[in-house]
Scaffold this motif. Structure first.
Motif, short mmCIF file in Angstrom:
data_model
loop_
_atom_site.label_atom_id
_atom_site.label_comp_id
_atom_site.label_asym_id
_atom_site.label_seq_id
_atom_site.Cartn_x
_atom_site.Cartn_y
_atom_site.Cartn_z
N THR A 106 0.84 -1.20 0.00
CA THR A 106 0.00 0.00 0.00
C THR A 106 0.87 1.24 0.00
O THR A 106 1.91 1.28 0.66
CB THR A 106 -0.93 0.02 1.23
OG1 THR A 106 -0.14 -0.11 2.42
CG2 THR A 106 -1.93 -1.13 1.18
N ASN A 107 0.43 2.26 -0.76
CA ASN A 107 1.17 3.53 -0.74
C ASN A 107 0.61 4.45 0.33
O ASN A 107 -0.21 4.04 1.16
CB ASN A 107 1.14 4.19 -2.13
CG ASN A 107 -0.27 4.53 -2.58
OD1 ASN A 107 -1.23 4.50 -1.79
ND2 ASN A 107 -0.43 4.86 -3.86
N SER A 108 0.98 5.71 0.31
CA SER A 108 0.56 6.66 1.36
C SER A 108 -0.93 6.93 1.34
O SER A 108 -1.50 7.38 2.34
CB SER A 108 1.33 7.98 1.22
OG SER A 108 1.12 8.55 -0.08
N GLN A 109 -1.59 6.68 0.20
CA GLN A 109 -3.03 6.87 0.10
C GLN A 109 -3.82 5.58 0.36
O GLN A 109 -5.04 5.56 0.27
CB GLN A 109 -3.42 7.41 -1.29
CG GLN A 109 -3.08 8.87 -1.51
CD GLN A 109 -1.61 9.07 -1.82
OE1 GLN A 109 -1.02 8.31 -2.58
NE2 GLN A 109 -1.01 10.09 -1.22
N THR A 145 -8.28 0.51 -2.82
CA THR A 145 -7.77 1.31 -1.71
C THR A 145 -8.15 0.63 -0.40
O THR A 145 -9.32 0.32 -0.15
CB THR A 145 -8.35 2.74 -1.74
OG1 THR A 145 -7.99 3.36 -2.99
CG2 THR A 145 -7.79 3.56 -0.59
N PRO A 153 -7.94 3.00 6.13
CA PRO A 153 -6.90 3.16 7.16
C PRO A 153 -7.21 2.40 8.44
O PRO A 153 -6.30 2.07 9.20
CB PRO A 153 -6.87 4.67 7.39
CG PRO A 153 -8.19 5.17 6.90
CD PRO A 153 -8.59 4.28 5.78
#
Length: 261
Positions: free
Chosen positions: A121-124, A140, A143
């Motif tokens: 996973t990236n920062s988004q 996605t 979080p």
């Protein structure tokens, strides 16, 4: 002298074979790598006497005289056989058991295809490959997700705080090609579509001939080390013998020069 040219084509062809073997061996531990195979074809023949030519008014020669003038590489083909699946501890590692390719969106806007299922996973929170290219279609991860489950048909679910049942957050789809050997290898475990590969057929994993998704696994390289070592020895011996043929042909020319007044 024909032998000089013919043997030199053999040396050049075997050099390409060794180059290809070296690349295969270098990628023995590359995730999703597919072994390449060199294909050869003979060059044209010089016909001194055609098969079936008349040797007299009533008889024909059975074979004739045709002298081959060497070889060349006709193609280098990827072999898309299944690699071994290796279990990992990362729930975002996924492997394809069967046919198909993951799709990623490159920074130049093109869609690339890969068998490497090393996703993170990236920062988004988007699922991306090792190059940072997002998976297509995009997925996605929330979080507040505590765990991720990816089924064999590509359904991605997340256990989210405050939710009793897992929440579906996306679906992994796979691309299949009529002629995967026609794909263009661009490095970084990525391939691009070409006119030879045909257009991608997008579908659901584990259906209509497309492979199933295996969560927590990675597909290893399909390089056969024993086969590559045998091919390397064969190519080395062929290269040495071709060079010897050039030496012998040169010596014969020197003898001829000494005989000509």
């Amino acid at each position: 002298m024909r032998a000089l040219w013919t043997a030199s084509t053999g040396m050049e062809a075997q050099q390409i074979e060794i180059d290809n073997i070296a690349n295969n061996l270098a990628n023995t531990n590359t995730t999703g790598y597919k072994e390449s195979r060199v294909n050869f074809e003979s060059l044209f023949y010089q016909t001194v006497k055609s098969p079936g030519a008349y040797s007299s008014e009533y008889t024909q020669v059975p074979t004739g005289i045709q002298i081959g003038l060497g070889t060349k590489v006709s193609s280098i083909e990827k072999e898309f056989t299944q690699g071994d699946l290796q279990k990992t501890s990362n729930p975002l590692d996924i492997a394809i058991s069967g046919q198909g390719f993951f799709q990623v969106h490159m920074s130049n806007g093109e869609t690339a295809y890969t068998r490497d299922g090393t996703f993170q996973t990236n920062s988004q929170g988007q699922l991306v490959d090792a190059n940072g290219y997002p998976l297509v279609p995009p997925i996605t991860v929330p979080p507040n997700a505590s765990s991720i489950t990816i089924s064999q048909n590509g359904t991605v679910s997340a256990a989210v705080s405050g939710q009793t049942d897992p929440v579906q957050i996306g679906t992994v789809t796979l691309a299949n090609f009529i002629n995967p050997a026609g794909l263009n290898s661009i490095g970084s475990n990525l391939y691009l579509q070409t006119s030879a590969s045909g257009i991608p057929q997008i579908g659901t994993p584990n259906a209509n001939g497309i492979g199933a998704i295996q969560q927590g696994f990675l597909e290893m390289s399909n390089v056969n080390l024993v086969g590559q070592m045998v091919s390397m020895i064969t190519a080395q011996n062929a290269y040495t013998i071709d060079s010897k043929a050039i030496t012998v042909a040169n010596q014969m020319l020197q003898v001829m020069d000494g005989l000509i007044p």
